[in-house]
Design a protein around this motif. Sequence first.
Motif, PDB file in Angstrom:
ATOM      1  N   ASP A   6       0.826  -1.213   0.000  1.00  0.00           N
ATOM      2  CA  ASP A   6       0.000   0.000   0.000  1.00  0.00           C
ATOM      3  C   ASP A   6       0.861   1.263   0.000  1.00  0.00           C
ATOM      4  O   ASP A   6       0.343   2.373   0.111  1.00  0.00           O
ATOM      5  CB  ASP A   6      -0.935   0.016   1.228  1.00  0.00           C
ATOM      6  CG  ASP A   6      -0.176   0.078   2.550  1.00  0.00           C
ATOM      7  OD1 ASP A   6       1.081   0.037   2.531  1.00  0.00           O
ATOM      8  OD2 ASP A   6      -0.821   0.173   3.604  1.00  0.00           O
ATOM      9  N   THR A   7       2.198   1.082  -0.116  1.00  0.00           N
ATOM     10  CA  THR A   7       3.106   2.232  -0.075  1.00  0.00           C
ATOM     11  C   THR A   7       3.933   2.315  -1.358  1.00  0.00           C
ATOM     12  O   THR A   7       4.547   1.331  -1.770  1.00  0.00           O
ATOM     13  CB  THR A   7       4.045   2.130   1.150  1.00  0.00           C
ATOM     14  OG1 THR A   7       3.241   2.027   2.327  1.00  0.00           O
ATOM     15  CG2 THR A   7       4.940   3.350   1.270  1.00  0.00           C
ATOM     16  N   ILE A   8       3.929   3.500  -1.971  1.00  0.00           N
ATOM     17  CA  ILE A   8       4.563   3.714  -3.274  1.00  0.00           C
ATOM     18  C   ILE A   8       5.443   4.957  -3.195  1.00  0.00           C
ATOM     19  O   ILE A   8       5.026   5.968  -2.625  1.00  0.00           O
ATOM     20  CB  ILE A   8       3.466   3.968  -4.358  1.00  0.00           C
ATOM     21  CG1 ILE A   8       2.476   2.807  -4.453  1.00  0.00           C
ATOM     22  CG2 ILE A   8       4.070   4.290  -5.714  1.00  0.00           C
ATOM     23  CD1 ILE A   8       3.017   1.548  -5.037  1.00  0.00           C
ATOM     24  N   ILE A  74      10.915  10.564 -13.515  1.00  0.00           N
ATOM     25  CA  ILE A  74       9.530  10.191 -13.182  1.00  0.00           C
ATOM     26  C   ILE A  74       9.355   8.664 -13.112  1.00  0.00           C
ATOM     27  O   ILE A  74       8.331   8.175 -12.631  1.00  0.00           O
ATOM     28  CB  ILE A  74       8.584  10.824 -14.242  1.00  0.00           C
ATOM     29  CG1 ILE A  74       7.162  10.961 -13.712  1.00  0.00           C
ATOM     30  CG2 ILE A  74       8.628  10.060 -15.548  1.00  0.00           C
ATOM     31  CD1 ILE A  74       6.263  11.850 -14.569  1.00  0.00           C
ATOM     32  N   PHE A  75      10.392   7.903 -13.559  1.00  0.00           N
ATOM     33  CA  PHE A  75      10.331   6.435 -13.580  1.00  0.00           C
ATOM     34  C   PHE A  75      11.330   5.828 -12.573  1.00  0.00           C
ATOM     35  O   PHE A  75      12.319   5.201 -12.964  1.00  0.00           O
ATOM     36  CB  PHE A  75      10.641   5.906 -14.979  1.00  0.00           C
ATOM     37  CG  PHE A  75       9.752   6.444 -16.076  1.00  0.00           C
ATOM     38  CD1 PHE A  75       8.362   6.430 -15.955  1.00  0.00           C
ATOM     39  CD2 PHE A  75      10.300   6.958 -17.251  1.00  0.00           C
ATOM     40  CE1 PHE A  75       7.538   6.921 -16.972  1.00  0.00           C
ATOM     41  CE2 PHE A  75       9.486   7.442 -18.275  1.00  0.00           C
ATOM     42  CZ  PHE A  75       8.096   7.428 -18.129  1.00  0.00           C
ATOM     43  N   PRO A  76      11.101   5.972 -11.261  1.00  0.00           N
ATOM     44  CA  PRO A  76      12.106   5.532 -10.285  1.00  0.00           C
ATOM     45  C   PRO A  76      12.244   4.022 -10.144  1.00  0.00           C
ATOM     46  O   PRO A  76      13.238   3.539  -9.600  1.00  0.00           O
ATOM     47  CB  PRO A  76      11.592   6.139  -8.964  1.00  0.00           C
ATOM     48  CG  PRO A  76      10.106   6.219  -9.146  1.00  0.00           C
ATOM     49  CD  PRO A  76       9.913   6.553 -10.603  1.00  0.00           C
ATOM     50  N   ASN A  77      11.244   3.264 -10.629  1.00  0.00           N
ATOM     51  CA  ASN A  77      11.318   1.817 -10.410  1.00  0.00           C
ATOM     52  C   ASN A  77      12.488   1.176 -11.141  1.00  0.00           C
ATOM     53  O   ASN A  77      12.837   0.038 -10.871  1.00  0.00           O
ATOM     54  CB  ASN A  77       9.998   1.137 -10.816  1.00  0.00           C
ATOM     55  CG  ASN A  77       9.912   0.875 -12.299  1.00  0.00           C
ATOM     56  OD1 ASN A  77      10.107   1.770 -13.117  1.00  0.00           O
ATOM     57  ND2 ASN A  77       9.617  -0.353 -12.678  1.00  0.00           N
ATOM     58  N   ASN A  78      13.129   1.916 -12.053  1.00  0.00           N
ATOM     59  CA  ASN A  78      14.242   1.343 -12.810  1.00  0.00           C
ATOM     60  C   ASN A  78      15.563   1.351 -12.039  1.00  0.00           C
ATOM     61  O   ASN A  78      16.469   0.597 -12.383  1.00  0.00           O
ATOM     62  CB  ASN A  78      14.437   2.089 -14.135  1.00  0.00           C
ATOM     63  CG  ASN A  78      13.233   1.999 -15.042  1.00  0.00           C
ATOM     64  OD1 ASN A  78      12.904   2.949 -15.746  1.00  0.00           O
ATOM     65  ND2 ASN A  78      12.535   0.879 -15.033  1.00  0.00           N
ATOM     66  N   TRP A  79      15.676   2.208 -11.032  1.00  0.00           N
ATOM     67  CA  TRP A  79      16.967   2.280 -10.333  1.00  0.00           C
ATOM     68  C   TRP A  79      16.933   1.755  -8.904  1.00  0.00           C
ATOM     69  O   TRP A  79      17.984   1.608  -8.271  1.00  0.00           O
ATOM     70  CB  TRP A  79      17.548   3.694 -10.376  1.00  0.00           C
ATOM     71  CG  TRP A  79      16.763   4.786  -9.701  1.00  0.00           C
ATOM     72  CD1 TRP A  79      15.889   5.651 -10.303  1.00  0.00           C
ATOM     73  CD2 TRP A  79      16.810   5.185  -8.318  1.00  0.00           C
ATOM     74  NE1 TRP A  79      15.377   6.547  -9.376  1.00  0.00           N
ATOM     75  CE2 TRP A  79      15.929   6.288  -8.155  1.00  0.00           C
ATOM     76  CE3 TRP A  79      17.506   4.715  -7.202  1.00  0.00           C
ATOM     77  CZ2 TRP A  79      15.728   6.918  -6.926  1.00  0.00           C
ATOM     78  CZ3 TRP A  79      17.310   5.338  -5.965  1.00  0.00           C
ATOM     79  CH2 TRP A  79      16.430   6.431  -5.841  1.00  0.00           C
ATOM     80  N   VAL A  80      15.734   1.414  -8.390  1.00  0.00           N
ATOM     81  CA  VAL A  80      15.676   0.963  -6.996  1.00  0.00           C
ATOM     82  C   VAL A  80      14.569  -0.062  -6.798  1.00  0.00           C
ATOM     83  O   VAL A  80      13.533  -0.012  -7.478  1.00  0.00           O
ATOM     84  CB  VAL A  80      15.457   2.169  -6.045  1.00  0.00           C
ATOM     85  CG1 VAL A  80      14.102   2.832  -6.263  1.00  0.00           C
ATOM     86  CG2 VAL A  80      15.651   1.782  -4.577  1.00  0.00           C
ATOM     87  N   MET A 298       6.126   4.462 -13.163  1.00  0.00           N
ATOM     88  CA  MET A 298       6.136   5.644 -12.300  1.00  0.00           C
ATOM     89  C   MET A 298       6.093   5.297 -10.814  1.00  0.00           C
ATOM     90  O   MET A 298       6.272   6.176  -9.969  1.00  0.00           O
ATOM     91  CB  MET A 298       4.939   6.540 -12.643  1.00  0.00           C
ATOM     92  CG  MET A 298       5.010   7.120 -14.049  1.00  0.00           C
ATOM     93  SD  MET A 298       3.438   7.865 -14.546  1.00  0.00           S
ATOM     94  CE  MET A 298       3.341   9.279 -13.451  1.00  0.00           C
ATOM     95  N   MET A 299       5.851   4.022 -10.504  1.00  0.00           N
ATOM     96  CA  MET A 299       5.632   3.622  -9.110  1.00  0.00           C
ATOM     97  C   MET A 299       6.714   2.649  -8.643  1.00  0.00           C
ATOM     98  O   MET A 299       6.842   1.558  -9.189  1.00  0.00           O
ATOM     99  CB  MET A 299       4.254   2.956  -8.972  1.00  0.00           C
ATOM    100  CG  MET A 299       3.103   3.879  -9.327  1.00  0.00           C
ATOM    101  SD  MET A 299       1.495   3.052  -9.169  1.00  0.00           S
ATOM    102  CE  MET A 299       1.483   2.050 -10.665  1.00  0.00           C
ATOM    103  N   ALA A 300       7.484   3.055  -7.641  1.00  0.00           N
ATOM    104  CA  ALA A 300       8.432   2.130  -7.004  1.00  0.00           C
ATOM    105  C   ALA A 300       7.755   1.626  -5.734  1.00  0.00           C
ATOM    106  O   ALA A 300       7.541   2.393  -4.789  1.00  0.00           O
ATOM    107  CB  ALA A 300       9.737   2.847  -6.679  1.00  0.00           C
ATOM    108  N   GLU A 301       7.388   0.340  -5.716  1.00  0.00           N
ATOM    109  CA  GLU A 301       6.663  -0.199  -4.543  1.00  0.00           C
ATOM    110  C   GLU A 301       7.613  -0.312  -3.360  1.00  0.00           C
ATOM    111  O   GLU A 301       8.749  -0.751  -3.509  1.00  0.00           O
ATOM    112  CB  GLU A 301       6.111  -1.609  -4.785  1.00  0.00           C
ATOM    113  CG  GLU A 301       5.474  -1.848  -6.106  1.00  0.00           C
ATOM    114  CD  GLU A 301       6.297  -2.766  -6.958  1.00  0.00           C
ATOM    115  OE1 GLU A 301       5.899  -3.944  -7.096  1.00  0.00           O
ATOM    116  OE2 GLU A 301       7.329  -2.314  -7.481  1.00  0.00           O
TER     117      GLU A 301
END
Length: 307
Positions: A6-8, A74-80, A298-301
């Motif tokens: 539930d946290t992004i 805007i696309f942080p899921n690619n680095w973390v 756009m969403m890093a879980e």
Amino acid sequence: MKQITDTILMVRPVGFRMNEQTAVNNYFQTKIAGDNINEIATQEFDIFVEKLRAVGVNVVVVDDVPGDDTPDSIFPNNWVSFHENGQIALFPMFAENRRKERRLEYFARLEEAGLKITEIVDYTIAEEDDVFLEGTGSLILDRVNQKAYCAISPRADEDLLIEFCEDFEFTPVIFNAYQSVENKRLPIYHTNVMMCIAEEFAVICLDTIDDKKERKNVVKHLKMDDKEIISISEEQMHEFAGNMLQVQGLGKKYLVMSARAHRSLNKEQISRIEKHCEILSSEIQTIETCGGGSARCMMAEVFLPKA
């Protein structure tokens, strides 16, 4: 282990535009004329965040830093990626200007929100050897069954994938995925544009896996883990119908996607998704067109434990 959270973490852009460094192998990108691209993208971003918060998703928004030439921040899921044991993985990025997106100061915001970080596992030294693995763009993680699905590409190195899987105790499910570009079959840049894994189902463009054995193997793994397979066409994939993420809202689960992806789905696909959860979609046309990524990117879980 949980599959959804539930946290992004999301990053509000300051210099969003089409990134010429990523366009060399991201065939979803198109240049748009105009000098207010970032302004429109920011409006799309803010509306998207509002929609997520309205259904009870805890969105931690951090602002990108001006002047650093980070058009894809805007696309942080690619680095973390964030994990339930408190570990964070940092990933090596193909485009040089994307490497500046990795900002460790963002993690302080998560700690302020009461989350615990135990270790940072850093793979970024691989950039020195031109070896890349772009986070949950390259890796589709079935966290419950501890499998990492990955389409090999210039942005997803097989050896580094195996190293990640050994470190984080995932079983790799490796394949090649292609899209048609000017009558050629070329590697898809990120696995997450053709595949999404939710708690009880998977949305996947099987037509992109040209090798029959590889396709059979992916299907076998999904079936073994009781995932209902919802197939999309390559045409729907080009509308970002594979770029989705299931999240936990207040008392309800949602499959999050762009309005463009939502429009591309047929009635049967929608009803099969809605058997499991509601659909939440938002209009992010400018972000998709220039950035070549969509809602999921756009969403890093955040799965970190509470401190």
